[in-house]
Design an enzyme around this catalytic site. Structure first.
Site, mmCIF file in Angstrom:
data_model
loop_
_atom_site.group_PDB
_atom_site.id
_atom_site.type_symbol
_atom_site.label_atom_id
_atom_site.label_comp_id
_atom_site.label_asym_id
_atom_site.label_seq_id
_atom_site.Cartn_x
_atom_site.Cartn_y
_atom_site.Cartn_z
ATOM 1 N N CYS A 14 0.800 -1.259 0.058
ATOM 2 C CA CYS A 14 0.228 -0.185 0.092
ATOM 3 C C CYS A 14 1.061 1.227 0.029
ATOM 4 O O CYS A 14 1.535 1.626 0.960
ATOM 5 C CB CYS A 14 -0.905 0.028 1.135
ATOM 6 S SG CYS A 14 -1.802 1.322 1.391
ATOM 7 N N CYS A 53 -0.449 4.056 2.134
ATOM 8 C CA CYS A 53 -0.150 3.751 3.589
ATOM 9 C C CYS A 53 1.322 3.856 4.255
ATOM 10 O O CYS A 53 1.650 4.639 5.064
ATOM 11 C CB CYS A 53 -0.537 2.381 4.007
ATOM 12 S SG CYS A 53 -2.102 1.887 3.580
ATOM 13 N N ASP A 54 2.516 3.464 3.246
ATOM 14 C CA ASP A 54 3.801 3.522 3.772
ATOM 15 C C ASP A 54 4.624 4.271 2.974
ATOM 16 O O ASP A 54 5.743 4.294 3.169
ATOM 17 C CB ASP A 54 4.064 1.883 3.458
ATOM 18 C CG ASP A 54 3.429 1.222 4.460
ATOM 19 O OD1 ASP A 54 2.852 1.455 5.423
ATOM 20 O OD2 ASP A 54 3.185 -0.214 4.123
#
Length: 308
Positions: free
Chosen positions: A134, A137-138
């Protein structure tokens, strides 16, 4: 006689526990069935940086436990059991597990989806240590660094565009000779700068630092020549698709070609009293915030269904 719950929630991720929270607060009797530990994919994320209310980020497992505690506070119960069979038609729904059969007047399906993996030997061990599924997300963890994106569809190109605004260098790796995303997206990626394209290539090996155990690079094989070359990078984002956890729903509910449940933003499925929330639902964005939104909507719709 077994208890007949107002709501059965299948899956204890963010969608499931939000549905349980809203349902229990509305006075419904709620049972959550979770096969492993609370949180689903979220619980495997070390730091979640894009969930509102946590400016310093939050550990995924800690957030999952807080979601469970919030639902439990209002009376929602949890049983650790994996659904083996579903009976969802009729006024009483049944979920069969190894621990018994649970009955409910409504069911919220929140089984989620799992990222499709490359199947490399140390892929699972490097998750959160350089391997991610993701970008939104990261991606922030790799600001100014070199990363690779594996895949050629819409998700891969979107990840590449997002990472090109953060990272020093983004290498797109795809097994075919051209990306499958729309031409407009490909043009944007090509003009974004910082981006390289390794077409007709596949990742053969994930390399690690001997001291830290984190990812340090990739061995990539060229399909046409068979030649392998090494790419030094701090992170790799795998965007080769997701697999929804909907095997039990085949023949019970309509699924799209990807296996996702076809339900609208109201989370209502083709069966009365059955709702689909979170990553198993066909929708454009799968994030924790969209999962909790689905959970709240599903609970409201379940309450409305019961009142009728």
């Amino acid at each position: 006689m077994e208890e007949l719950y107002d709501m059965l929630v299948v899956g204890g991720g963010p969608a499931g526990y939000t549905a349980a929270l809203y349902g229990a607060r509305a006075g419904l009797t709620v049972l959550v069935l979770e096969k492993l530990s609370p949180g689903g994919q979220m619980a495997t994320t070390d730091v979640i940086d894009n969930y509102p209310g946590f400016p310093e980020g939050v550990n995924g497992f800690d957030l999952a436990m807080k979601m469970k505690e919030g639902a439990s506070r209002f009376g929602a119960q949890t049983v650790s059991a994996q659904a083996a069979k579903l009976e969802l038609s009729g006024p009483v729904k049944r979920v069969h597990t190894a621990k018994g059969v649970y009955e409910g007047k409504t069911v919220v399906l929140a089984t989620g989806a799992r990222p499709r993996q490359l199947g490399l030997p140390n892929e699972r061990a490097l998750r959160g240590k350089g391997v991610s599924y993701c970008a939104t997300c990261d991606g922030m963890f790799y600001r100014g660094k070199t990363v690779a994106v594996v895949g050629g569809g819409n998700t891969a190109v979107a990840d590449g565009l997002y990472l090109s605004r953060l990272c020093q260098r983004v290498v797109m790796i795809h097994r075919r000779d051209q990306l499958r995303a729309p031409m407009l997206w490909k043009d944007r990626l090509e003009t974004a700068g910082k981006t390289e394209f390794w077409m007709n290539c596949q990742v053969q090996e994930l390399l690690t630092h001997p001291e830290s155990g984190r990812l340090r690079g990739l061995i990539v094989r060229e399909n046409t020549s068979g030649r392998c070359r090494e790419l030094d990078c701090e992170g790799v984002f795998l965007a080769v698709g997701q697999t929804p956890e909907t095997e039990l729903l085949k023949g019970i509910l309509p699924l799209d070609k990807g296996g996702y449940v076809t339900a609208g933003e109201d989370t209502c499925t083709a069966l009365p009293g059955v709702f689909a929330a979170g990553d198993l639902r066909a929708k454009p964005l799968r994030q924790i915030v969209t999962a909790v939104a689905d959970g709240a909507t599903a609970a409201a719709k379940a309450e409305e269904y019961l009142s009728q």
